[in-house]
Design a protein around this motif. Structure first.
Motif, PDB file in Angstrom:
ATOM      1  N   PHE A   1      35.957  -2.049  -9.653  1.00 52.82           N
ATOM      2  CA  PHE A   1      35.960  -2.574  -8.158  1.00 52.82           C
ATOM      3  C   PHE A   1      36.907  -3.777  -8.281  1.00 52.82           C
ATOM      4  O   PHE A   1      37.371  -3.859  -6.942  1.00 52.82           O
ATOM      5  N   VAL A   2      36.992  -4.571  -9.169  1.00 53.93           N
ATOM      6  CA  VAL A   2      37.578  -5.722  -8.848  1.00 53.93           C
ATOM      7  C   VAL A   2      39.265  -5.326  -8.858  1.00 53.93           C
ATOM      8  O   VAL A   2      40.024  -5.812  -7.992  1.00 53.93           O
ATOM      9  N   SER A   3      39.765  -4.241  -9.613  1.00 52.35           N
ATOM     10  CA  SER A   3      41.167  -4.093  -9.550  1.00 52.35           C
ATOM     11  C   SER A   3      41.300  -3.237  -7.980  1.00 52.35           C
ATOM     12  O   SER A   3      42.502  -3.450  -7.415  1.00 52.35           O
ATOM     13  N   TYR A   4      40.435  -2.519  -7.540  1.00 58.26           N
ATOM     14  CA  TYR A   4      40.694  -1.726  -6.109  1.00 58.26           C
ATOM     15  C   TYR A   4      40.684  -2.906  -5.160  1.00 58.26           C
ATOM     16  O   TYR A   4      41.350  -3.219  -4.135  1.00 58.26           O
ATOM     17  N   THR A   5      39.480  -3.878  -5.220  1.00 55.98           N
ATOM     18  CA  THR A   5      39.605  -5.015  -4.245  1.00 55.98           C
ATOM     19  C   THR A   5      40.950  -5.645  -4.155  1.00 55.98           C
ATOM     20  O   THR A   5      41.316  -6.042  -3.077  1.00 55.98           O
ATOM     21  N   VAL A   6      41.098  -6.133  -5.398  1.00 55.02           N
ATOM     22  CA  VAL A   6      42.223  -7.173  -5.361  1.00 55.02           C
ATOM     23  C   VAL A   6      43.443  -6.252  -4.582  1.00 55.02           C
ATOM     24  O   VAL A   6      44.479  -6.731  -3.934  1.00 55.02           O
ATOM     25  N   SER A   7      43.904  -5.166  -5.014  1.00 52.02           N
ATOM     26  CA  SER A   7      44.748  -4.214  -4.885  1.00 52.02           C
ATOM     27  C   SER A   7      44.677  -3.929  -3.155  1.00 52.02           C
ATOM     28  O   SER A   7      45.926  -4.283  -2.262  1.00 52.02           O
ATOM     29  N   VAL A   8      43.512  -3.646  -2.456  1.00 48.03           N
ATOM     30  CA  VAL A   8      43.379  -3.576  -1.157  1.00 48.03           C
ATOM     31  C   VAL A   8      43.885  -4.870  -0.382  1.00 48.03           C
ATOM     32  O   VAL A   8      44.609  -4.696   0.697  1.00 48.03           O
ATOM     33  N   ILE A   9      43.321  -5.813  -0.960  1.00 52.84           N
ATOM     34  CA  ILE A   9      43.446  -7.015  -0.105  1.00 52.84           C
ATOM     35  C   ILE A   9      44.909  -7.380  -0.100  1.00 52.84           C
ATOM     36  O   ILE A   9      45.479  -7.888   0.935  1.00 52.84           O
ATOM     37  N   ALA A  10      45.587  -7.121  -1.313  1.00 45.59           N
ATOM     38  CA  ALA A  10      47.255  -7.495  -1.404  1.00 45.59           C
ATOM     39  C   ALA A  10      47.815  -6.777  -0.559  1.00 45.59           C
ATOM     40  O   ALA A  10      48.716  -7.128   0.212  1.00 45.59           O
ATOM     41  N   VAL A  11      47.750  -5.443  -0.512  1.00 42.24           N
ATOM     42  CA  VAL A  11      48.254  -4.431   0.121  1.00 42.24           C
ATOM     43  C   VAL A  11      48.222  -4.330   1.819  1.00 42.24           C
ATOM     44  O   VAL A  11      48.860  -4.306   2.540  1.00 42.24           O
ATOM     45  N   ASN A  12      46.684  -4.617   2.220  1.00 46.56           N
ATOM     46  CA  ASN A  12      46.217  -4.199   3.341  1.00 46.56           C
ATOM     47  C   ASN A  12      45.766  -5.601   4.188  1.00 46.56           C
ATOM     48  O   ASN A  12      45.424  -5.378   5.176  1.00 46.56           O
ATOM     49  N   PHE A  13      46.028  -6.840   3.512  1.00 48.50           N
ATOM     50  CA  PHE A  13      45.487  -8.198   4.247  1.00 48.50           C
ATOM     51  C   PHE A  13      46.812  -9.022   3.896  1.00 48.50           C
ATOM     52  O   PHE A  13      47.238  -9.528   4.970  1.00 48.50           O
ATOM     53  N   VAL A  14      47.027  -9.449   2.814  1.00 45.43           N
ATOM     54  CA  VAL A  14      48.050 -10.458   2.441  1.00 45.43           C
ATOM     55  C   VAL A  14      49.525  -9.961   3.034  1.00 45.43           C
ATOM     56  O   VAL A  14      50.073 -10.696   3.725  1.00 45.43           O
ATOM     57  N   VAL A  15      50.006  -8.735   2.375  1.00 43.53           N
ATOM     58  CA  VAL A  15      51.223  -8.219   2.902  1.00 43.53           C
ATOM     59  C   VAL A  15      51.124  -8.009   4.643  1.00 43.53           C
ATOM     60  O   VAL A  15      52.310  -8.709   5.049  1.00 43.53           O
ATOM     61  N   PRO A  16      50.333  -7.299   5.003  1.00 41.80           N
ATOM     62  CA  PRO A  16      50.421  -7.390   6.770  1.00 41.80           C
ATOM     63  C   PRO A  16      50.390  -8.654   7.396  1.00 41.80           C
ATOM     64  O   PRO A  16      51.216  -9.049   8.291  1.00 41.80           O
ATOM     65  N   LEU A  17      49.747  -9.586   6.784  1.00 43.34           N
ATOM     66  CA  LEU A  17      49.558 -10.827   7.328  1.00 43.34           C
ATOM     67  C   LEU A  17      51.076 -11.604   7.140  1.00 43.34           C
ATOM     68  O   LEU A  17      51.601 -12.353   8.146  1.00 43.34           O
ATOM     69  N   THR A  18      51.718 -11.562   6.135  1.00 38.54           N
ATOM     70  CA  THR A  18      52.772 -12.185   5.845  1.00 38.54           C
ATOM     71  C   THR A  18      53.968 -11.475   6.564  1.00 38.54           C
ATOM     72  O   THR A  18      55.051 -12.204   7.358  1.00 38.54           O
ATOM     73  N   VAL A  19      54.007 -10.117   6.761  1.00 35.01           N
ATOM     74  CA  VAL A  19      54.901  -9.475   7.714  1.00 35.01           C
ATOM     75  C   VAL A  19      54.610 -10.107   9.195  1.00 35.01           C
ATOM     76  O   VAL A  19      55.580 -10.298   9.794  1.00 35.01           O
ATOM     77  N   MET A  20      53.480 -10.005   9.618  1.00 39.39           N
ATOM     78  CA  MET A  20      52.929 -10.721  10.995  1.00 39.39           C
ATOM     79  C   MET A  20      53.622 -11.916  11.261  1.00 39.39           C
ATOM     80  O   MET A  20      54.088 -12.458  12.303  1.00 39.39           O
ATOM     81  N   PHE A  21      53.353 -12.963  10.228  1.00 40.72           N
ATOM     82  CA  PHE A  21      53.731 -14.090  10.459  1.00 40.72           C
ATOM     83  C   PHE A  21      55.184 -14.435  10.431  1.00 40.72           C
ATOM     84  O   PHE A  21      55.594 -15.416  11.331  1.00 40.72           O
ATOM     85  N   TYR A  22      55.898 -14.002   9.724  1.00 39.26           N
ATOM     86  CA  TYR A  22      57.307 -13.790   9.468  1.00 39.26           C
ATOM     87  C   TYR A  22      57.853 -13.531  11.063  1.00 39.26           C
ATOM     88  O   TYR A  22      58.876 -13.983  11.530  1.00 39.26           O
ATOM     89  N   CYS A  23      57.387 -12.261  11.499  1.00 38.02           N
ATOM     90  CA  CYS A  23      57.733 -11.534  12.544  1.00 38.02           C
ATOM     91  C   CYS A  23      57.860 -12.620  13.840  1.00 38.02           C
ATOM     92  O   CYS A  23      58.601 -12.687  14.506  1.00 38.02           O
ATOM     93  N   TYR A  24      56.637 -13.027  13.954  1.00 39.78           N
ATOM     94  CA  TYR A  24      56.019 -13.682  15.101  1.00 39.78           C
ATOM     95  C   TYR A  24      56.685 -15.284  15.024  1.00 39.78           C
ATOM     96  O   TYR A  24      56.921 -15.981  16.096  1.00 39.78           O
ATOM     97  N   TYR A  25      56.800 -15.817  13.723  1.00 39.64           N
ATOM     98  CA  TYR A  25      57.585 -17.047  13.757  1.00 39.64           C
ATOM     99  C   TYR A  25      58.983 -16.917  14.340  1.00 39.64           C
ATOM    100  O   TYR A  25      59.467 -17.939  14.927  1.00 39.64           O
ATOM    101  N   ASN A  26      59.706 -15.902  13.762  1.00 40.84           N
ATOM    102  CA  ASN A  26      60.786 -15.702  14.093  1.00 40.84           C
ATOM    103  C   ASN A  26      60.893 -15.473  15.835  1.00 40.84           C
ATOM    104  O   ASN A  26      61.817 -15.879  16.558  1.00 40.84           O
ATOM    105  N   VAL A  27      59.903 -14.593  16.443  1.00 38.74           N
ATOM    106  CA  VAL A  27      59.985 -14.527  17.754  1.00 38.74           C
ATOM    107  C   VAL A  27      59.858 -15.598  18.386  1.00 38.74           C
ATOM    108  O   VAL A  27      60.499 -15.749  19.309  1.00 38.74           O
ATOM    109  N   SER A  28      58.980 -16.616  18.157  1.00 37.40           N
ATOM    110  CA  SER A  28      58.750 -17.744  18.627  1.00 37.40           C
ATOM    111  C   SER A  28      59.927 -18.849  18.863  1.00 37.40           C
ATOM    112  O   SER A  28      60.402 -19.182  19.621  1.00 37.40           O
TER     113      SER A  28
END
Length: 345
Positions: free
Chosen positions: A197-224
């Motif tokens: 469970f721990v390995s699955y949860t950490v992987s999901v949060i990294a791939v589907n939460f942290v990475v998307p947020l990083t991409v979104m912040f980078y994109c919208y920061y540069n857009v702004s």
């Protein structure tokens, strides 16, 4: 056969060390029936609003064939993810709440949890594609203009494939799905916080939460930064796009990302807490509020389209009021297109 759902619910709610009598007690004491009924009422109302509003969104794209562009395909796919959760997940969860416990057995639990994870992960991936689209359109128009239907199709398919992978893993043995502490809905079994469970949860949060947020912040920061630079240099007239529409769409996209944070942060916190802390200290209220917040995106996305984009608002009001095509003129494509062609009859 009748005993299997009860046995499954009891055994999967607690850690392996708990006996069946303890699990029965905890499964039925997390919420009173009145509280279950309140949750069921919320799910029924939210589900009805979500299905109706997203069908209206799809109706706009059916009504105006000019809107069926590559970039608008992102919004269409988001609407399908919302309809998937509200049309499948909400009714099963509401019925179980009215029943007082999960009533669809082991197989139903696996299907319900997998579909909710699937549509949730797909929605996150598609929102990331929205951010990339905004970045390429505003900051890198040289690349944005070269984006084809196939390019956008590839990004959209990648979001769906990623969702299939993470939703299927618990059914194949990496973590597992089980009823949550309320006993009336199913999700990843965070009560059993073993290595899997721990390995699955950490992987999901990294791939589907942290990475998307990083991409979104980078994109919208540069857009702004780019939008401020254009405004300060008074050179908006030289940009080969309908700038007011792009500002409108970008604001809409930013609101969608903020609401994404609001929706998925509680669920991510619960999963991380159960991975590195004591899952027994997570209150039943938090256990049910977190997934409800995550599901809330199914009905607020259409509201964001209407509030944040005046042309989309004009089109959606026309569809709701059943106006004929000849009675409405939309000056440019909605809501994600850079097309400058008028949508006239």
């Amino acid at each position: 056969m009748e005993d299997r759902p009860q046995s499954f619910s009891s055994n999967m709610l607690l850690n392996d060390s708990a006996n069946s009598s303890e699990s029965d007690s905890e499964a039925h004491s997390a919420f009173t029936q009145t509280e279950h009924n309140i949750v069921a009422a919320y799910l029924i109302i939210a589900g009805a609003i979500s299905i109706f509003s997203n069908i209206v969104v799809l109706g706009i794209f059916v009504k105006y064939k000019e809107l069926r562009t590559a970039t608008n395909a992102i919004i269409i796919n988001l609407a399908f993810t919302d309809i998937g959760v509200s049309g499948i997940g909400y009714p099963m969860s509401a019925a179980s709440d009215l029943h007082g416990s999960w009533k669809f057995g082991y197989t139903g639990c696996q299907i319900y949890a997998a579909l909710n994870i699937f549509f949730g992960m797909a929605s996150i991936g598609l929102l990331t594609v929205v951010a990339v689209d905004r970045y390429l359109t505003i900051c890198r128009p040289d690349i944005g203009r070269r984006m084809t239907t196939r390019n956008y199709g590839t990004l959209i398919i990648a979001a769906w494939v990623n969702a299939v992978f993470w939703a299927s893993m618990p059914t194949l043995g990496w973590a597992s799905y089980a009823p949550d502490p309320t006993g009336a809905t199913c999700t990843v079994n965070w009560r059993k916080n073993d290595v899997s469970f721990v390995s699955y949860t950490v992987s999901v949060i990294a791939v589907n939460f942290v990475v998307p947020l990083t991409v979104m912040f980078y994109c919208y920061y540069n857009v702004s930064r780019t939008m401020k630079q254009y405004a300060s240099n008074n050179c908006l007239e030289s940009i080969n796009i309908d700038w007011s529409d792009q500002v409108d769409v970008t604001k809409m996209s930013v609101v969608m990302i903020v609401m994404f944070l609001v929706a998925w942060s509680p669920y991510s916190i619960v999963c991380l807490w159960s991975s590195f802390g004591d899952p027994k200290k997570i209150s039943p209220a938090m256990a049910i509020i977190a997934p409800l917040f995550a599901k809330s995106s199914t009905f607020y996305n259409p509201c964001i389209y209407v509030v944040a984009n005046k042309k989309f608002r004009r089109a959606i009001l026309a569809v709701v009021q059943c106006q004929r095509r000849q009675e409405i003129t939309i000056n440019s494509a909605l809501p994600m297109s850079v097309s400058r062609n008028a949508l006239t009859s």
